[in-house]
Design a protein around this motif. Structure first.
Motif, PDB file in Angstrom:
ATOM      1  N   ARG A 186      -5.930  -4.737  18.274  1.00 27.99           N
ATOM      2  CA  ARG A 186      -5.292  -5.223  17.039  1.00 27.99           C
ATOM      3  C   ARG A 186      -6.185  -4.989  15.834  1.00 27.99           C
ATOM      4  O   ARG A 186      -5.706  -4.604  14.758  1.00 27.99           O
ATOM      5  N   GLU A 187      -7.479  -5.211  16.001  1.00 26.54           N
ATOM      6  CA  GLU A 187      -8.408  -4.999  14.882  1.00 26.54           C
ATOM      7  C   GLU A 187      -8.455  -3.530  14.472  1.00 26.54           C
ATOM      8  O   GLU A 187      -8.578  -3.216  13.281  1.00 26.54           O
ATOM      9  N   ILE A 188      -8.327  -2.640  15.447  1.00 31.21           N
ATOM     10  CA  ILE A 188      -8.307  -1.209  15.128  1.00 31.21           C
ATOM     11  C   ILE A 188      -7.061  -0.875  14.318  1.00 31.21           C
ATOM     12  O   ILE A 188      -7.116  -0.093  13.349  1.00 31.21           O
ATOM     13  N   LEU A 189      -5.933  -1.464  14.678  1.00 28.42           N
ATOM     14  CA  LEU A 189      -4.706  -1.203  13.922  1.00 28.42           C
ATOM     15  C   LEU A 189      -4.807  -1.748  12.498  1.00 28.42           C
ATOM     16  O   LEU A 189      -4.335  -1.116  11.546  1.00 28.42           O
ATOM     17  N   ILE A 190      -5.432  -2.914  12.336  1.00 27.87           N
ATOM     18  CA  ILE A 190      -5.643  -3.462  10.989  1.00 27.87           C
ATOM     19  C   ILE A 190      -6.552  -2.533  10.188  1.00 27.87           C
ATOM     20  O   ILE A 190      -6.303  -2.256   9.008  1.00 27.87           O
ATOM     21  N   GLU A 191      -7.602  -2.016  10.833  1.00 26.74           N
ATOM     22  CA  GLU A 191      -8.497  -1.057  10.179  1.00 26.74           C
ATOM     23  C   GLU A 191      -7.745   0.222   9.819  1.00 26.74           C
ATOM     24  O   GLU A 191      -7.962   0.800   8.749  1.00 26.74           O
ATOM     25  N   LEU A 192      -6.853   0.658  10.705  1.00 27.67           N
ATOM     26  CA  LEU A 192      -6.038   1.836  10.418  1.00 27.67           C
ATOM     27  C   LEU A 192      -5.172   1.593   9.187  1.00 27.67           C
ATOM     28  O   LEU A 192      -5.060   2.463   8.312  1.00 27.67           O
ATOM     29  N   GLY A 193      -4.564   0.405   9.099  1.00 23.46           N
ATOM     30  CA  GLY A 193      -3.747   0.077   7.930  1.00 23.46           C
ATOM     31  C   GLY A 193      -4.551   0.132   6.648  1.00 23.46           C
ATOM     32  O   GLY A 193      -4.099   0.675   5.632  1.00 23.46           O
ATOM     33  N   ASN A 194      -5.768  -0.413   6.672  1.00 23.64           N
ATOM     34  CA  ASN A 194      -6.630  -0.371   5.496  1.00 23.64           C
ATOM     35  C   ASN A 194      -7.039   1.053   5.146  1.00 23.64           C
ATOM     36  O   ASN A 194      -7.251   1.391   3.972  1.00 23.64           O
ATOM     37  N   SER A 195      -7.161   1.901   6.172  1.00 21.95           N
ATOM     38  CA  SER A 195      -7.591   3.280   5.955  1.00 21.95           C
ATOM     39  C   SER A 195      -6.504   4.130   5.310  1.00 21.95           C
ATOM     40  O   SER A 195      -6.784   4.957   4.440  1.00 21.95           O
ATOM     41  N   ILE A 196      -5.255   3.925   5.703  1.00 21.16           N
ATOM     42  CA  ILE A 196      -4.168   4.782   5.220  1.00 21.16           C
ATOM     43  C   ILE A 196      -3.493   4.244   3.963  1.00 21.16           C
ATOM     44  O   ILE A 196      -2.833   4.996   3.241  1.00 21.16           O
ATOM     45  N   TYR A 197      -3.685   2.949   3.669  1.00 26.67           N
ATOM     46  CA  TYR A 197      -2.918   2.330   2.587  1.00 26.67           C
ATOM     47  C   TYR A 197      -3.636   2.410   1.238  1.00 26.67           C
ATOM     48  O   TYR A 197      -4.852   2.266   1.153  1.00 26.67           O
ATOM     49  N   LYS A 198      -2.852   2.649   0.182  1.00 26.88           N
ATOM     50  CA  LYS A 198      -3.323   2.592  -1.199  1.00 26.88           C
ATOM     51  C   LYS A 198      -2.406   1.641  -1.976  1.00 26.88           C
ATOM     52  O   LYS A 198      -1.189   1.665  -1.772  1.00 26.88           O
ATOM     53  N   PRO A 199      -2.965   0.806  -2.867  1.00 28.18           N
ATOM     54  CA  PRO A 199      -2.157  -0.203  -3.571  1.00 28.18           C
ATOM     55  C   PRO A 199      -0.934   0.367  -4.283  1.00 28.18           C
ATOM     56  O   PRO A 199       0.112  -0.296  -4.350  1.00 28.18           O
ATOM     57  N   GLU A 200      -1.032   1.600  -4.808  1.00 30.67           N
ATOM     58  CA  GLU A 200       0.099   2.165  -5.537  1.00 30.67           C
ATOM     59  C   GLU A 200       1.299   2.456  -4.638  1.00 30.67           C
ATOM     60  O   GLU A 200       2.419   2.666  -5.123  1.00 30.67           O
ATOM     61  N   MET A 201       1.101   2.457  -3.332  1.00 28.57           N
ATOM     62  CA  MET A 201       2.224   2.701  -2.415  1.00 28.57           C
ATOM     63  C   MET A 201       3.250   1.581  -2.460  1.00 28.57           C
ATOM     64  O   MET A 201       4.418   1.791  -2.118  1.00 28.57           O
ATOM     65  N   ALA A 202       2.833   0.390  -2.868  1.00 31.65           N
ATOM     66  CA  ALA A 202       3.744  -0.755  -2.898  1.00 31.65           C
ATOM     67  C   ALA A 202       4.745  -0.667  -4.042  1.00 31.65           C
ATOM     68  O   ALA A 202       5.817  -1.276  -3.985  1.00 31.65           O
ATOM     69  N   GLY A 203       4.414   0.096  -5.090  1.00 25.66           N
ATOM     70  CA  GLY A 203       5.321   0.193  -6.234  1.00 25.66           C
ATOM     71  C   GLY A 203       5.542  -1.163  -6.864  1.00 25.66           C
ATOM     72  O   GLY A 203       4.594  -1.855  -7.241  1.00 25.66           O
ATOM     73  N   ASP A 204       6.807  -1.574  -6.961  1.00 24.93           N
ATOM     74  CA  ASP A 204       7.156  -2.867  -7.541  1.00 24.93           C
ATOM     75  C   ASP A 204       7.127  -3.991  -6.506  1.00 24.93           C
ATOM     76  O   ASP A 204       7.344  -5.153  -6.847  1.00 24.93           O
ATOM     77  N   GLU A 205       6.878  -3.651  -5.257  1.00 25.85           N
ATOM     78  CA  GLU A 205       6.838  -4.675  -4.214  1.00 25.85           C
ATOM     79  C   GLU A 205       5.523  -5.453  -4.261  1.00 25.85           C
ATOM     80  O   GLU A 205       4.524  -4.994  -4.824  1.00 25.85           O
ATOM     81  N   GLU A 206       5.531  -6.624  -3.638  1.00 24.71           N
ATOM     82  CA  GLU A 206       4.320  -7.439  -3.536  1.00 24.71           C
ATOM     83  C   GLU A 206       3.317  -6.752  -2.625  1.00 24.71           C
ATOM     84  O   GLU A 206       3.684  -6.146  -1.610  1.00 24.71           O
ATOM     85  N   GLN A 207       2.049  -6.816  -2.986  1.00 27.58           N
ATOM     86  CA  GLN A 207       1.012  -6.207  -2.173  1.00 27.58           C
ATOM     87  C   GLN A 207       0.932  -6.912  -0.813  1.00 27.58           C
ATOM     88  O   GLN A 207       0.937  -8.141  -0.736  1.00 27.58           O
ATOM     89  N   PRO A 208       0.890  -6.152   0.287  1.00 24.82           N
ATOM     90  CA  PRO A 208       0.794  -6.774   1.611  1.00 24.82           C
ATOM     91  C   PRO A 208      -0.555  -7.446   1.808  1.00 24.82           C
ATOM     92  O   PRO A 208      -1.556  -7.069   1.185  1.00 24.82           O
TER      93      PRO A 208
END
Length: 290
Positions: free
Chosen positions: A142-164
């Protein structure tokens, strides 16, 4: 080791769910004997824990795989199962965790932090014995998947949505896929990755809390984690590699040579000139880095 009965398969699936589901139906989907012994793939439906493949046979330990992740057919889950069995029965002298990760990822470029963690869980799986060991591997998955999410995600991907939230891997993965894989031409690819993302996360959580997990379920979970990391790295690298998507407009061949290039004021490649090896057609493409 004898092939199991309907009652054996039903009891196994219900035990793995820790009594949280009931098997509604279980039938042998296909029987394979190409390795000199029978291996049966069962199609199992439950009331509230989804659908599962259960693989067992004369010389094959019983194991289950989520149909909602990556395994869409009896042939595919059989191939995956045999691969795991071959790795498990190899000797410790021949098994190298780093080689295993590289083999599953086809020696793809993986972010250093993720690669180190993948090697770690690949090493731990060969020494895990107790339930607590298996649960600890589930936590690391699970920690690896969380790290993967942090690695691939950029704040601008959320657009007008709330930041995860920082640990919301599934939401970050969803926004990444939406950003990098838009368009109808990617619809099937999006569907496969989405199913595997959700199934892998849910399976890792299941292992984390399971009181009945065995080496076989945990080994499956580790293999799924490595495969999923590789899939996201493939998507990220494809988006910044127009050459991999190039096809000769004249003869549709993908065999070509780079004959020339242009750079912008920062020294970054902006244009490439490709010559088809089949028909000689020269094409200019723009190099766009996402």
């Amino acid at each position: 080791m004898m092939s199991r009965t309907y009652e054996d398969v039903t009891r196994y699936v219900e035990d793995q769910s820790q009594g949280k589901c009931k098997v509604l139906s279980a039938k042998t989907e296909h029987t394979f004997d190409d390795l000199g012994h029978k291996v049966n793939v069962w199609n199992v439906k439950t009331d509230n824990d989804g659908d599962w493949w259960v693989v067992e046979g004369d010389q094959s330990p019983m194991n289950l795989y989520p149909q909602g992740a990556y395994y869409f057919s009896a042939d595919e889950v059989y191939s995956f199962h045999i691969g795991i069995m071959q790795r498990m029965f190899s000797t410790h002298d021949t098994y190298n965790p780093e080689d295993y990760v590289k083999a599953v990822t086809l020696d793809n470029d993986i972010a250093p932090t993720l690669f180190r963690k993948l090697k770690n869980i690949s090493a731990l799986i060969d020494t895990a014995i107790e339930i607590e060991d298996f649960q600890a591997i589930g936590v690391q998955c699970r920690e690896i998947l969380i790290e993967l999410g942090n690695s691939i995600y950029k704040p601008e991907m959320a657009g007008d949505e709330e930041q995860p939230q920082a640990s919301n891997f599934k939401k970050k993965a969803e926004l990444f896929i939406k950003s990098y894989m838009s368009g109808s031409e990617n619809s099937e690819y999006r569907s496969i990755i989405k199913k595997m993302t959700e199934g892998t996360w849910d399976y890792a959580c299941k292992i984390t809390h399971s009181q009945t997990a065995t080496f076989y379920e945990v080994s499956t979970c580790v293999s799924l984690i490595i495969s999923l990391v590789n899939m996201y790295e493939n998507v990220r690298q494809k988006s910044s590699d127009p050459i991999s998507q190039f096809q000769c407009p004249n003869c549709k061949s993908k065999k070509f040579n780079v004959t020339d290039s242009e750079h912008d004021e920062n020294g970054v490649i902006s244009k490439l000139f490709l010559q088809c090896e089949e028909c000689g057609e020269v094409t200019q493409i723009d190099f766009i880095e996402k």
